[in-house]
Design an enzyme around this catalytic site. Sequence first.
Site, PDB file in Angstrom:
ATOM      1  N   ASP A  67      -2.592  -1.033  10.186  1.00 22.49           N
ATOM      2  CA  ASP A  67      -3.968  -0.709   9.813  1.00 22.49           C
ATOM      3  C   ASP A  67      -4.938  -1.795  10.255  1.00 22.49           C
ATOM      4  O   ASP A  67      -4.547  -2.858  10.729  1.00 22.49           O
ATOM      5  CB  ASP A  67      -4.074  -0.490   8.292  1.00 22.49           C
ATOM      6  CG  ASP A  67      -3.307  -1.530   7.486  1.00 22.49           C
ATOM      7  OD1 ASP A  67      -3.093  -2.643   7.999  1.00 22.49           O
ATOM      8  OD2 ASP A  67      -2.916  -1.234   6.346  1.00 22.49           O
ATOM      9  N   ASN A 136      -1.378  -0.108  -6.477  1.00 19.87           N
ATOM     10  CA  ASN A 136      -1.523   1.314  -6.809  1.00 19.87           C
ATOM     11  C   ASN A 136      -0.538   2.184  -6.031  1.00 19.87           C
ATOM     12  O   ASN A 136      -0.666   3.407  -6.014  1.00 19.87           O
ATOM     13  CB  ASN A 136      -2.955   1.776  -6.574  1.00 19.87           C
ATOM     14  CG  ASN A 136      -3.389   1.651  -5.117  1.00 19.87           C
ATOM     15  OD1 ASN A 136      -2.589   1.281  -4.249  1.00 19.87           O
ATOM     16  ND2 ASN A 136      -4.646   1.946  -4.836  1.00 19.87           N
ATOM     17  N   HIS A 138       0.020   2.033  -2.704  1.00 23.13           N
ATOM     18  CA  HIS A 138      -0.324   2.370  -1.323  1.00 23.13           C
ATOM     19  C   HIS A 138       0.581   1.643  -0.331  1.00 23.13           C
ATOM     20  O   HIS A 138       1.082   0.553  -0.602  1.00 23.13           O
ATOM     21  CB  HIS A 138      -1.812   2.118  -1.026  1.00 23.13           C
ATOM     22  CG  HIS A 138      -2.216   0.678  -0.893  1.00 23.13           C
ATOM     23  ND1 HIS A 138      -3.158   0.098  -1.698  1.00 23.13           N
ATOM     24  CD2 HIS A 138      -1.837  -0.293  -0.032  1.00 23.13           C
ATOM     25  CE1 HIS A 138      -3.353  -1.157  -1.341  1.00 23.13           C
ATOM     26  NE2 HIS A 138      -2.547  -1.420  -0.335  1.00 23.13           N
ATOM     27  N   GLU A 143      -4.039   5.305   0.469  1.00 26.35           N
ATOM     28  CA  GLU A 143      -4.322   5.197  -0.957  1.00 26.35           C
ATOM     29  C   GLU A 143      -3.808   6.433  -1.696  1.00 26.35           C
ATOM     30  O   GLU A 143      -3.492   7.457  -1.081  1.00 26.35           O
ATOM     31  CB  GLU A 143      -5.829   5.050  -1.171  1.00 26.35           C
ATOM     32  CG  GLU A 143      -6.449   3.839  -0.482  1.00 26.35           C
ATOM     33  CD  GLU A 143      -6.207   2.532  -1.229  1.00 26.35           C
ATOM     34  OE1 GLU A 143      -5.231   2.434  -1.989  1.00 26.35           O
ATOM     35  OE2 GLU A 143      -7.004   1.598  -1.040  1.00 26.35           O
TER      36      GLU A 143
END
Length: 264
Positions: A67, A136, A138, A143
């Site tokens: 990313d 979380n 990811h 996400e």
Amino acid sequence: MQIVIQADAAAVAEYGAAVFIRQLQQQPASVLGLATGSTPVALYQRLIRAYQQGEISFRQVKTFNLDEYLGLAGSHPQSYRYFMQQQLFKHIDIPATATAVPDGMAADPIAACEHYEQQIAAAGGIDLQLLGLGRNGHIGFNEPSSGLRSRTRIKTLTQDTIKDNARFFQPGEYQPHLSLTMGIGTILDARKVILLATGKAKAQAVKAMIEGPLSASCPASALQLHQQALVVLDEEAASELSQLEFYRHIERENASLLARLGRS
């Protein structure tokens, strides 16, 4: 998933680095998927030492990073291109043209995402993909609510992720809220995947990934579908797993079997 539990973060990095070293020794022209963040740094330091000591070479390797922030040039100190250059690329013998990171300054970022998928396919696919894990759940910048078959695309970061990453930016400095990321489907296409997670803050995400349902609410749970997914944890990251001793038992049995087969 293969679950390996190590004593601490240093041991996790050493174990993960050994996987990459073995990959490059067996397949010098490997295509590697790489990750940024604090967890991989110690692994990269071990790979640099392995290169310096003549254990491995990156001359034939191609890399694809997971990313990049949308809106940051590769020369920006907080860009992931810059991170990779500082933490790994400038210390090894990999050609600059063999290192791919999504283009955060692309004039047409949607087209750039499609091109990134084409580049991965043209390279023959990723042999070994490195992942970290967000609090979380990811992976990459996929996400919660990300499609489990998603491909490289633009992704809006959650407020929690923005908050977590704010420590890397100076007060008042522009912090992107959008990213370019490999999709979950792209990650699952890798032939082998290794995810590293350390620290108590990751424990709930680890539990959801391993023992929770397959769900877009925990993107990393998609690794339950992968035939060769290796998850390497320290004691703190593994602390909330309900089947902790069973995972340890499985790994002991696996190690014993491989030893008998001469593959340890």
